[in-house]
Design an enzyme around this catalytic site. Structure first.
Site, PDB file in Angstrom:
ATOM      1  N   HIS A 283      -6.754   0.332   5.363  1.00 16.92           N
ATOM      2  CA  HIS A 283      -6.787   1.284   6.468  1.00 16.92           C
ATOM      3  C   HIS A 283      -7.472   0.744   7.721  1.00 16.92           C
ATOM      4  CE1 HIS A 283      -6.103   3.356   2.724  1.00 16.92           C
ATOM      5  NE2 HIS A 283      -5.608   4.392   3.377  1.00 16.92           N
TER       6      HIS A 283
ATOM      7  N   HIS B 120       2.725  14.499  -0.015  1.00 17.11           N
ATOM      8  CA  HIS B 120       3.048  14.296   1.410  1.00 17.11           C
ATOM      9  C   HIS B 120       4.490  14.723   1.684  1.00 17.11           C
ATOM     10  CE1 HIS B 120      -0.610  12.280   2.545  1.00 17.11           C
ATOM     11  NE2 HIS B 120      -0.418  11.216   1.806  1.00 17.11           N
TER      12      HIS B 120
ATOM     13  N   GLU C 115      -3.633  14.839   2.793  1.00 19.61           N
ATOM     14  CA  GLU C 115      -4.056  13.952   1.706  1.00 19.61           C
ATOM     15  C   GLU C 115      -4.416  14.722   0.438  1.00 19.61           C
ATOM     16  OE1 GLU C 115      -3.474  10.969   1.978  1.00 19.61           O
ATOM     17  OE2 GLU C 115      -3.210  10.807   4.149  1.00 19.61           O
TER      18      GLU C 115
ATOM     19  N   HIS D  87       0.305  12.031  -5.490  1.00 13.06           N
ATOM     20  CA  HIS D  87      -0.292  12.049  -4.144  1.00 13.06           C
ATOM     21  C   HIS D  87       0.798  11.871  -3.076  1.00 13.06           C
ATOM     22  CE1 HIS D  87      -3.381  11.000  -1.046  1.00 13.06           C
ATOM     23  NE2 HIS D  87      -2.395  10.248  -0.580  1.00 13.06           N
ATOM     24  N   GLU D  88       1.631  10.872  -3.285  1.00 15.78           N
ATOM     25  CA  GLU D  88       2.672  10.586  -2.281  1.00 15.78           C
ATOM     26  C   GLU D  88       3.689  11.721  -2.193  1.00 15.78           C
ATOM     27  OE1 GLU D  88       2.138   8.375  -0.240  1.00 15.78           O
ATOM     28  OE2 GLU D  88       0.584   7.301  -1.328  1.00 15.78           O
TER      29      GLU D  88
ATOM     30  N   TYR E 145      -9.617  11.310   3.757  1.00  8.41           N
ATOM     31  CA  TYR E 145      -9.681  11.224   2.286  1.00  8.41           C
ATOM     32  C   TYR E 145     -10.953  11.861   1.750  1.00  8.41           C
ATOM     33  CZ  TYR E 145      -5.930   7.889   3.178  1.00  8.41           C
ATOM     34  OH  TYR E 145      -4.774   7.292   3.614  1.00  8.41           O
TER      35      TYR E 145
ATOM     36  N   HIS F 249       0.851  -1.195   0.000  1.00  7.72           N
ATOM     37  CA  HIS F 249       0.000   0.000   0.000  1.00  7.72           C
ATOM     38  C   HIS F 249       0.892   1.253   0.000  1.00  7.72           C
ATOM     39  CE1 HIS F 249      -3.839   2.037   0.371  1.00  7.72           C
ATOM     40  NE2 HIS F 249      -3.126   2.954   1.006  1.00  7.72           N
ATOM     41  N   ALA F 250       0.675   2.127  -0.958  1.00  4.35           N
ATOM     42  CA  ALA F 250       1.580   3.269  -1.157  1.00  4.35           C
ATOM     43  C   ALA F 250       1.654   4.172   0.073  1.00  4.35           C
ATOM     44  CB  ALA F 250       1.107   4.082  -2.357  1.00  4.35           C
TER      45      ALA F 250
HETATM   46  O1  X8Z Z   1      -4.273   5.346   1.082  1.00  5.48           O
HETATM   47  C1  X8Z Z   1      -4.210   6.183   0.214  1.00  5.48           C
HETATM   48  C2  X8Z Z   1      -2.864   6.717  -0.249  1.00  5.48           C
HETATM   49  C3  X8Z Z   1      -1.864   6.759   0.852  1.00  5.48           C
HETATM   50  S1  X8Z Z   1      -2.216   7.951   2.041  1.00  5.48           S
HETATM   51  C4  X8Z Z   1      -2.331   5.840  -1.362  1.00  5.48           C
HETATM   52  N1  X8Z Z   1      -5.346   6.620  -0.397  1.00  5.48           N
HETATM   53  C5  X8Z Z   1      -6.659   6.102  -0.033  1.00  5.48           C
HETATM   54  C6  X8Z Z   1      -6.826   4.653  -0.439  1.00  5.48           C
HETATM   55  O2  X8Z Z   1      -5.991   4.127  -1.180  1.00  5.48           O
HETATM   56  O3  X8Z Z   1      -7.811   4.030  -0.027  1.00  5.48           O
HETATM   57  C7  X8Z Z   1      -5.426   7.654  -1.423  1.00  5.48           C
HETATM   58  C8  X8Z Z   1      -6.882   7.761  -1.771  1.00  5.48           C
HETATM   59  C9  X8Z Z   1      -7.652   6.973  -0.761  1.00  5.48           C
HETATM   60 ZN    ZN Z   2      -1.902   9.854   1.372  1.00  6.71          ZN
END
Ligand code: X8Z
Ligand code: ZN
Length: 611
Positions: free
Chosen positions: A510, A385, A410, A381-382, A520, A352-353
């Site tokens: 998450h 941060h 975010e 996105h990254e 988000y 997960h990024a």
């Molecule tokens: O988790 C993330 C990022 C890292 S903060 C890749 N996002 C959420 C997800 O993947 O569920 C970005 C958008 C929503």
């Molecule tokens: Zn993020």
């Protein structure tokens, strides 16, 4: 408190706790702060100074332990990370308890703000009990590792990237998609008991800190009363719901045409495995099935990247170049040597990024990049941060080295990525021609499938967790409540029967990682507000979706000024500095998609919308 962004659970603990248990001086702080008689403003200031210096000292150790675990998921790194997290939580709880003692003491603005930050800094606080602190840390670490490893209780292992690719492949049959969808949900049932126990312990910890439950703690971090924050989320959702409803209605009709009544009915919720994504949270992959037919085709960035033979690293370079074009300094060399861009073949990593801030000027991302449109956006996105982290690290004291609120963190990279349109792509040579106006609707459809489709998902994940934490959702209804919310907000349903033997929330990163999710939803609203403002600064007069701020130093300076504020002022003030507005305002996203909304409503004539 996020230093390590995405790691928020840990990061919060880390940022707050960083050193305390590792060294003696911190005990001195404890003694000083625990003086029994009415504490003074001077003592509060001294406590904050000491706390900041201790947090700063231990941060690097905490961050590096977490980095190693995420990059080499083994039982050893897991154990070490749990141990570090345990220490971090102890320190965070100790600091929060000490901060509480200054409640009611009249102190200057910064001292008060920092005391409040300390009190609400943890994501999963443990009670002041060594055994429970250890148990909580161990559970958290194991939940993380279970998700990263992707194996079921009977040792059937899956590669999430591959399964997700099947869901995103619009030539795959619906049976293949169903199979991928079901397989990934074989990993999470084993998390259920641990999750329930984690909730119990964290709630006990939250109560000791003076919060009703852990959800109330999470909602308390927004410079407004916790209940008002929940209402604010609902208010904004009310603004965007008509737009979402129109999109859901059209997409359902098109999927019904493609798959037939037996698979996708023309009324009711859409089966969750057919929206191009493992969680039906962003729908960009069904573009071909639902797009407006137009004389101009809209640019498929992934295909262009492949055609131009971009490597994963070049995608990151391109994203960095956007930020430097705005006036940000290039990332340090160590970013390039220490980041993870490609999924290793010989070990388990948490794919997960995420973006990391490990110590002074040591920024990294960890991501299993694929050369496609989605990952090109995620890279921006990254890096958002990382550039935020660097901006506040250089300007702010330890306890303000955070975003205005977590939604801001975010939103930054996404704001920049809203400029990835034909005008920008031509400038960087990825395409030769900018499409004419007939390309607008397809472009807006692509964007809506990501941004608008996401909104109810961004809202419901924490509605579920808030209910779990406050007991409205008992463990006997974890899965049912999850699907009730999915259906209510997203108009999406499970494609096969689910029971309480399943634990589908655990199939979303998450949840086992305990990263709060409201951020988000906020980000998806804020990024359009930011984009609208930055485009104005850049002198854009055309439609917002054609605006690119690439290369515009004035827009960059405006953005940077807000990033540099860190969390030193309430987020409403940061927002005002940037946009002149103090409130979240969905009118920006609504204006952006107005032409698409009109088109959708035209398409939906004669269809029975809603579910
Ligand atoms: O988790 C993330 C990022 C890292 S903060 C890749 N996002 C959420 C997800 O993947 O569920 C970005 C958008 C929503
Ligand atoms: Zn993020």
């Amino acid at each position: 408190m996020n230093k390590i962004h995405k790691l928020s659970k840990l990061s919060a603990a880390i940022a707050l706790t960083a050193t305390i248990l590792a060294c003696q001086p911190e005990q001195k702080v404890a003694q000083e702060a625990e003086k029994p008689k009415a504490p003074t403003a001077e003592e509060a200031r001294a406590f904050i100074a000491k706390a900041e210096s201790m947090l700063e000292q231990d941060y690097e150790y905490q961050a590096k332990t977490a980095w190693v675990q995420a990059n080499f998921v083994t039982s050893d790194t897991n154990e070490l990370a749990a141990k570090a997290a345990e220490e971090a939580t102890k320190m965070g709880v100790s600091l929060a308890m000490q901060a509480k003692k200054f409640n009611g003491v009249e102190v200057d603005y910064d001292t008060r703000r920092k005391l409040e930050i300390l009190k609400a800094g943890l994501v999963l606080p443990a009670p002041e009990d060594d055994k429970l602190t250890k148990e909580l840390a161990t559970i958290s670490s194991n939940l993380d590792a279970t998700y990263a490893t992707g194996c079921s209780a009977d040792k059937e292992c899956f590669n999430l990237g591959e399964l997700n690719a099947t869901l995103g492949d619009n030539t795959a049959s619906h049976e293949e998609k169903l199979n991928a969808w079901v397989n990934w949900r074989k990993v999470s049932p084993q998390m259920r008991k641990d999750y329930q126990r984690m909730v119990e312990i964290a709630n006990q910890g939250s109560k000791e800190l003076g919060f009703n439950d852990t959800g109330a703690l999470w909602r308390s971090k927004y410079d407004m009363p916790a209940d008002d924050f929940a209402k604010e989320m609902d208010r904004v959702w009310g603004q965007v719901k008509p737009l979402y409803d129109s999109l859901q209605c059209h997409v359902r009709a098109k999927l019904n045409e493609k798959y037939g009544d037996q698979v996708v009915a023309s009324s009711g919720p859409i089966p969750a495995h057919l929206l191009g994504n493992m969680w039906a949270q962003s729908w960009g992959n069904v573009f071909e099935d639902v797009a407006p037919k137009s004389t101009a085709s809209s640019t498929n960035i992934g295909e262009r990247l492949k055609a131009k033979d971009y490597s994963e690293k070049e995608m990151v370079r391109t994203a960095e170049n956007f930020f430097t074009s705005l006036g940000f300094e290039p990332l340090p060399d160590t970013f390039w040597t220490r980041s993870l861009f490609i999924e290793p073949r010989d070990r388990t990593v948490q794919c997960h990024a995420s973006a990391w801030d490990l110590s002074l000027d040591d920024y990294r991302i960890k991501m299993c990049i694929k050369v496609n449109t989605e990952d090109f956006v995620v890279i921006h996105h990254e890096l958002g941060h990382n550039f935020y982290q660097r901006a506040y690290n250089l300007k702010q004291p330890k306890l303000y080295r955070e975003s205005a609120n977590d939604g801001f963190h975010e939103a930054i990279g996404d704001t920049v990525a809203l400029s990835i349109n034909d005008n920008y792509l031509k400038e960087i040579g990825l395409i030769d021609e900018v499409s004419d106006e007939s390309g607008d609707l397809p472009y807006l459809m692509r964007m809506a499938l990501d941004k608008v489709a996401f909104l109810p998902f961004g809202l419901m994940v924490d509605k579920w967790r808030w209910g779990v934490f406050n007991g409205e959702i008992p463990a006997t209804q974890y899965n049912k409540a999850w699907w009730d919310l999915r259906e209510k907000y997203q108009g999406v349903k499970a494609p096969v029967a689910r029971t309480e033997n399943d634990f589908d929330p655990g199939a979303k990163y998450h949840v086992p990682a305990s990263v709060p999710y409201s951020r988000y939803f906020l980000a998806h609203i804020l990024q359009f507000q930011f984009h609208r403002e930055l485009c104005k600064v850049a002198g854009n007069t055309g439609p917002l979706h054609r605006c690119s701020i690439y290369g515009n130093k004035e827009a960059g300076a405006k953005l940077k000024a807000m990033l540099e504020m860190g969390s030193s002022r309430p987020w409403q003030e940061a927002l005002k500095t940037m946009t002149g507005q103090e409130q979240m305002d969905a009118s920006a996203i609504i204006d952006y998609f107005a032409p698409l909304k009109a088109w959708l409503d035209e398409q939906n004539k004669g269809r029975q919308c809603g579910w």
